[in-house]
Structures are given as C-alpha cells and as structure tokens.
Design a protein around this motif. Structure first.
Motif, mmCIF file in Angstrom:
data_model
loop_
_atom_site.group_PDB
_atom_site.id
_atom_site.type_symbol
_atom_site.label_atom_id
_atom_site.label_comp_id
_atom_site.label_asym_id
_atom_site.label_seq_id
_atom_site.Cartn_x
_atom_site.Cartn_y
_atom_site.Cartn_z
ATOM 1 N N LYS A 40 38.651 46.773 33.729
ATOM 2 C CA LYS A 40 39.785 47.526 33.166
ATOM 3 C C LYS A 40 40.979 47.552 34.128
ATOM 4 O O LYS A 40 42.108 47.262 33.731
ATOM 5 N N SER A 41 40.712 47.917 35.382
ATOM 6 C CA SER A 41 41.819 47.990 36.354
ATOM 7 C C SER A 41 42.419 46.611 36.587
ATOM 8 O O SER A 41 43.643 46.459 36.661
ATOM 9 N N THR A 42 41.571 45.626 36.703
ATOM 10 C CA THR A 42 42.053 44.262 36.932
ATOM 11 C C THR A 42 42.941 43.823 35.768
ATOM 12 O O THR A 42 44.010 43.233 35.971
ATOM 13 N N PHE A 160 48.783 53.206 32.905
ATOM 14 C CA PHE A 160 48.081 54.292 33.590
ATOM 15 C C PHE A 160 46.651 53.845 33.895
ATOM 16 O O PHE A 160 45.927 53.441 32.993
ATOM 17 N N ASP A 161 46.258 53.929 35.159
ATOM 18 C CA ASP A 161 44.878 53.579 35.508
ATOM 19 C C ASP A 161 44.099 54.842 35.887
ATOM 20 O O ASP A 161 44.197 55.329 37.010
ATOM 21 N N GLU A 162 43.349 55.344 34.979
ATOM 22 C CA GLU A 162 42.550 56.561 35.169
ATOM 23 C C GLU A 162 43.361 57.686 35.826
ATOM 24 O O GLU A 162 42.991 58.194 36.889
ATOM 25 N N PRO A 163 44.445 58.082 35.201
ATOM 26 C CA PRO A 163 45.365 59.038 35.834
ATOM 27 C C PRO A 163 44.767 60.422 36.070
ATOM 28 O O PRO A 163 45.309 61.179 36.873
HETATM 29 MG MG MG Z 1 39.127 50.831 37.429
#
Ligand code: MG
Ligand code: ADP
Length: 240
Positions: A40-42, A160-163
């Motif tokens: 997901k982050s990538t 937004f990455d896991e804000p």
């Molecule tokens: Mg992640």
C-alpha cells in the motif's frame, strides 16, 4: 486525474507491486486497504515518485510522471502527501511549517503565505497554535498541521498514508473529521487506512491490495457487504 497502468515495483529481488492498473477521477476519494506488507505505501509513494516504479506508467493531470522528461518537482507540487509520522519541520512553528514551501517553491510573498497559512490553520481548528513548535502539539494537532501544510501548496491531489495509525485513539476522530471535510470540498484523495468505518462513510471506492496486486476495487457499500475474493473476506473478518 490519476491513471496507473501496469505498475511494477521491485526492491532488488523482492517484487512488491505486481502490475497495478487503476484510475482515480477528479474529486474521487479512494481508500486503499489491505494487509501489512501488501504494498500500500509503496503504491502511494509511486504516485508522486517518492519511489521510482520499476515499470509501468503513472499519469497525474495527463502528465506521464514516469517519463524522464517530466519535471517531477513540478508534479510533486500538485500532489500533497501526509504521512503516518507527520514529518513536520521540528524547528519551525506551525505557521512556519505551512509557509516554508509556498515561500521557497511557489514564490509567494511573506504576507500572502502567512495569510494563507492562518486561514488553513483555522480550517483545521488550530488557529491559536500558529506560533507553537511541533513538540508542544499533540499527535492529532501535529497531523492536522501536516494536512494544512500539504494544503498550503494548493495541491490537486492529496495522498494519505495511514494518517491516524500513530495517534492515540482519542485523537483519531479530530483528524478524520478534517479529512472528511476536505473530502466534502471535492478534493481528490487517496488514503491508505485501517479505519474501516471512515472508508465506508467517506470513500467513493475501495482498492483492496494483497501481495502487490489490486485484488478488488469496488464502492464501499459493495466491498464491505459483499467482498468477492476469499482474501478480502479473510482480511475483513480480522478487521471488523
Ligand atoms: Mg504502509
Ligand atoms: P504496506 O504499506 O502495505 O504495509 P509496503 O509498501 O510498506 O506495504 O511494503 C511492501 C513490501 O515492500 C514489504 O515487504 C516491505 O518490506 C518492502 N519494502 C518497502 N519499502 C522498501 C524499501 N525501500 N526497500 C526494500 N524493501 C521495501
């Protein structure tokens, strides 16, 4: 607004993204969910070239950002990013965090930048914290400053990455509320999150990633009530 075509990303021998194709229309709010390590982050970081895709294409505003001739700094100005751990400048006040990029990158005057920063801090409920340093703010306040800072560049898209993942539970809502009102302004948003309630309520679409693949893509009403794959069913069972 965003188009992703057969996106692959490897770190050495590790294939992390295995051919992702999707698109995000202007004004869409997309929730990206999936198990830890699924990419997901990538994926999110490939959308503004914080990671360089190994192959495949990403278009933002009709610009192929994987094309070597594209001015990536220019593209990045239009793509705001909010991280799990805020990444505020620790030696700048909340206000200075907001004015820094508009002053240095966008060439706003100090008066313009500060006026805008004050308006944005007010919007995220932190008008009275303009002159505080980050270490004097709570996690929820820091994250709201980080959102306001991203907005100070007038982005077309917010990532937004896991804000809310690093926040104490009582601060999650204040950040989600800011994101919700941003969604209602028509901002295009891609949000990696474990907040299923938020995804259900605010997202137009859910992207479910597993093992580097986009396994399901559906409106939340459909995805949460009727996940099609076993992998999504198992994931949701653990989450809900
Ligand atoms: Mg992640
Ligand atoms: P998620 O955000 O879904 O938890 P990530 O995109 O962070 O997943 O990571 C997916 C996989 O890629 C993991 O196995 C992770 O260890 C690996 N990975 C992520 N970033 C790097 C990197 N810079 N170098 C090597 N491996 C990485």
């Amino acid at each position: 607004m965003i188009k992703v075509e057969n996106l692959h990303k490897s770190f050495g021998k590790l294939d992390v993204l295995k051919g992702i194709t999707t698109s995000i229309n202007a004004g869409d709010v997309v929730a990206i969910i999936g198990p830890s390590g699924s990419g997901k982050s990538t994926f999110l970081r490939c959308l503004n070239l914080l990671e360089t895709p190994t192959s495949g294409q990403v278009w933002i505003d009709d610009q192929d950002i994987t094309n070597k001739s594209t001015d990536i700094l220019k593209v990045r100005q239009n793509v705001g990013m909010v991280f799990q751990h805020f990444h505020l400048f620790p030696h700048k006040t909340a206000l200075e965090n907001l004015t820094y990029a508009p002053l240095t990158v966008k060439g706003l005057t100090k008066i313009e930048a500060e006026e805008k920063a004050h308006a944005l801090l007010k919007k995220v409920g932190l008008a009275e914290k303009a002159n505080e340093y980050p270490n004097r703010l709570s996690g929820g306040q820091k994250q709201r400053v980080a959102i306001a800072r991203a907005l100070a560049m007038d982005p077309d898209v917010m990532l937004f990455d896991e804000p809310t993942s690093a926040l104490d539970p009582e601060m999650v809502k204040e950040v989600l509320d800011v994101m919700k009102s941003l969604a209602h302004t028509g901002m295009t948003m891609a949000i990696v999150t474990h907040e299923m309630g938020f995804a259900k309520e605010v997202a137009d679409r859910v992207l479910f990633l597993d093992d580097g693949k986009l396994v399901e893509e559906a409106p939340p009403s459909e995805f949460f009530s009727n996940p099609k794959t076993k992998r999504a069913q198992d994931f949701l069972e653990k989450m809900l």
